[in-house]
Design a protein around this motif. Structure first.
Motif, short mmCIF file in Angstrom:
data_model
loop_
_atom_site.label_atom_id
_atom_site.label_comp_id
_atom_site.label_asym_id
_atom_site.label_seq_id
_atom_site.Cartn_x
_atom_site.Cartn_y
_atom_site.Cartn_z
N HIS A 77 -5.50 2.47 14.81
CA HIS A 77 -4.76 3.73 14.93
C HIS A 77 -5.36 4.80 14.01
O HIS A 77 -5.54 5.96 14.41
N ILE A 78 -5.71 4.41 12.79
CA ILE A 78 -6.33 5.35 11.85
C ILE A 78 -7.65 5.85 12.40
O ILE A 78 -7.96 7.05 12.36
N TYR A 79 -8.44 4.94 12.95
CA TYR A 79 -9.75 5.31 13.48
C TYR A 79 -9.61 6.29 14.65
O TYR A 79 -10.38 7.24 14.78
N ARG A 80 -8.63 6.05 15.50
CA ARG A 80 -8.43 6.94 16.65
C ARG A 80 -8.03 8.33 16.19
O ARG A 80 -8.45 9.34 16.77
N VAL A 83 -1.12 0.93 1.79
CA VAL A 83 0.32 0.77 1.98
C VAL A 83 1.09 1.59 0.95
O VAL A 83 2.08 2.25 1.26
N ALA A 84 0.62 1.55 -0.32
CA ALA A 84 1.29 2.31 -1.37
C ALA A 84 1.27 3.81 -1.07
O ALA A 84 2.29 4.50 -1.22
N LEU A 85 0.11 4.32 -0.66
CA LEU A 85 0.02 5.75 -0.33
C LEU A 85 0.96 6.10 0.82
O LEU A 85 1.66 7.12 0.78
N THR A 86 1.00 5.24 1.83
CA THR A 86 1.87 5.49 2.97
C THR A 86 3.33 5.55 2.55
O THR A 86 4.07 6.46 2.95
N ALA A 87 3.76 4.61 1.73
CA ALA A 87 5.16 4.57 1.30
C ALA A 87 5.51 5.77 0.42
O ALA A 87 6.56 6.40 0.60
N ILE A 88 4.62 6.07 -0.52
CA ILE A 88 4.89 7.17 -1.46
C ILE A 88 4.93 8.51 -0.75
O ILE A 88 5.87 9.29 -0.88
N GLY A 144 4.70 14.61 7.32
CA GLY A 144 3.97 13.81 8.30
C GLY A 144 4.63 12.48 8.60
O GLY A 144 5.52 12.01 7.88
N LYS A 145 4.17 11.85 9.68
CA LYS A 145 4.68 10.54 10.07
C LYS A 145 4.01 9.45 9.23
O LYS A 145 2.81 9.55 8.92
N PRO A 146 4.74 8.38 8.89
CA PRO A 146 4.13 7.31 8.09
C PRO A 146 2.87 6.73 8.70
O PRO A 146 1.92 6.40 7.99
N SER A 147 2.85 6.62 10.03
CA SER A 147 1.68 6.02 10.69
C SER A 147 0.45 6.92 10.63
O SER A 147 -0.67 6.47 10.93
N GLU A 148 0.62 8.19 10.22
CA GLU A 148 -0.50 9.13 10.21
C GLU A 148 -0.93 9.54 8.80
O GLU A 148 -1.92 10.26 8.65
#
Length: 257
Positions: A18-21, A40-45, A52-56
């Protein structure tokens, strides 16, 4: 004591794809320069503070945080600065998303009693003295035990003379007596779940433990050497720390700070 890290948080293949796309250039950071725990830590923080969305977040903000030097002058990347800020501001619930599973072998039941007082963020699966039989003639060959360091090399005075004897010898004799009583109770038909009542705190056990990063940091702060912790559990704290740091090197500063 033997401590092995069995597993720890890893990014899924689907998330990496997903990140690559979204941002092909970020694939290099995620696969080569950034640990799974950091992502994971960056996404949560950043989920707490970003529109933005967590997945992005890793795809869209990763280059900013992982690709630039820290602006606080303390080294590392902007991600490291963010992690330091989160720990210092005690917003460490964001670190609960990183988990570590350990095999812990050959520790005393005395240590286990202390360890399981740490309940929030910990999960335990412990070798049972009810279902595992510890008779001399069983598969276990009898119970193993842990000799406290304070016993080693000490001398005890005999109560009825001026002579001395080894404290470790006395300790080992006590363990042998416990083993003999356990064996005799079993021979008398006492079930192992009741015969275990005579096994000592020194009896060794094995367990699997899973804990999140926040819980491990708090455990280490309380149980590390120099904070009044018993020697055996202080050694365990060091073993857990080293296992976490080997898996996620960026966490070292938070154990040492």
């Amino acid at each position: 004591m033997n401590v092995k890290l069995i597993a720890h948080t890893q990014l899924s293949e689907d998330f990496c794809d997903h990140i690559y796309r979204l941002t092909p250039d970020m694939d290099e950071y995620v696969t080569e320069k950034v640990s799974d725990g950091q992502a994971v830590a960056l996404t949560a923080i950043r989920t707490c503070y970003s529109p933005g969305k967590p997945s992005e977040i890793v795809a869209k903000e990763g280059a900013k945080y992982f690709g630039n030097k820290a602006t606080d002058g303390e080294g590392g990347s902007e991600a490291d600065r963010l992690f330091r800020h989160i720990v210092r501001s005690r917003h460490t619930s964001t670190l609960e998303h990183l988990s570590f599973t350990f095999a812990i072998e050959g520790v005393s039941r005395a240590l286990l009693a202390q360890l399981t007082r740490h309940r929030v963020g910990f999960s335990f699966s412990v070798q049972s003295q009810r279902y595992v039989r510890f008779g001399s003639g069983d598969k276990s060959g009898g119970f193993d035990y842990v000799v406290p360091e304070s016993v080693e090399g000490k001398r005890c005075k005999m109560s009825d003379s001026d002579g001395e004897y080894s404290a470790e010898t006395l300790f080992n004799q006590a363990m042998a007596i416990s083993q003999q009583v356990y064996d005799d109770l079993r021979k008398a038909g006492v079930p192992s779940e009741d015969a275990r009542a005579v096994l000592p705190n020194a009896a060794a056990t094995n367990l699997v433990m899973t804990a999140n990063l926040r819980a491990l940091l708090e455990f280490y702060a309380k149980r590390k050497a120099g904070n009044g912790a018993q020697v055996e559990i202080a050694k365990l704290a060091e073993e857990l720390k080293e296992a976490v740091i080997n898996a996620e090197p960026w966490t070292r500063q938070f154990f040492e700070g």
